[in-house]
Write a protein that holds these residues in place. Structure first.
Motif, short mmCIF file in Angstrom:
data_model
loop_
_atom_site.label_atom_id
_atom_site.label_comp_id
_atom_site.label_asym_id
_atom_site.label_seq_id
_atom_site.Cartn_x
_atom_site.Cartn_y
_atom_site.Cartn_z
N ASN A 250 0.83 -1.21 0.00
CA ASN A 250 0.00 0.00 0.00
C ASN A 250 0.86 1.25 0.00
OD1 ASN A 250 -2.60 -1.25 -0.02
ND2 ASN A 250 -2.21 -1.85 2.10
N GLU B 173 0.59 -8.50 3.81
CA GLU B 173 0.90 -7.90 2.51
C GLU B 173 0.44 -8.79 1.37
OE1 GLU B 173 4.85 -5.36 3.89
OE2 GLU B 173 5.07 -7.45 3.25
N SER C 125 -3.25 -8.36 1.01
CA SER C 125 -3.53 -7.08 0.35
C SER C 125 -3.32 -7.21 -1.16
CB SER C 125 -2.62 -5.99 0.92
OG SER C 125 -2.80 -4.78 0.23
#
Length: 163
Positions: free
Chosen positions: A110, A134, A137
């Protein structure tokens, strides 16, 4: 009023050219006040995209620098045409750094910083050091792109980095 009408009728009877001019005048006035007939737009076939493999250097050409340039983005080894989202992925958009690049690491973390992205002259990022948060994501971002944008190719290493 009768003398004017009589005069016009007399002029029409005496000279046949006046009939032609009167008819022409009526046609011009009629044409001016009636709308043109509706014409269907000419149908165009949508531009065809050929699925192919892209190296990071080839992908860089699709960064949306000009309004005519398509915007492609690499996510998890797949290349998506994100041109419809030019406001987001174009040069001035919030995700503009990802245009024409493998955006996997930046999306996973991000982060929109350029130093997070792998340089285009380096081998593709294996993403082995990402933690589970992560990776989740990145998986969500990948689902987003797969459901919203056209899958146009596969991201591959430059020949000198292939094993």
């Amino acid at each position: 009023m009768t003398t004017l009408t009589e005069s016009l009728l007399t002029q029409l009877q005496e000279n046949p050219l006046n009939w032609f001019l009167s008819s022409f005048l009526i046609y011009v006035v009629y044409s001016y006040f009636t709308p043109p007939p509706y014409q269907l737009p000419i149908a165009k076939h949508p531009e065809t995209t050929i699925f192919r493999e892209y190296t990071p250097k080839q992908l860089r050409e699709y960064d949306g620098r000009t309004p005519q340039t398509k915007i492609y983005m690499g996510v998890c080894g797949k290349v998506y045409d994100v041109s419809r989202g030019r406001n987001f992925y174009g040069p001035d958009g919030p995700y503009g750094n990802f245009a024409g690049r493998d955006a996997s690491r930046g999306l996973a973390k991000n982060s929109f910083e350029m130093d997070v992205l792998t340089p285009i002259d380096q081998p593709l990022d294996t993403l082995e050091d990402l933690d589970s948060e992560e990776l989740n994501s990145l998986k969500e971002w990948h689902s987003h792109f797969a459901s919203k944008y056209e899958y146009v190719g596969k991201l591959v290493n430059e020949p000198q980095y292939s094993s």
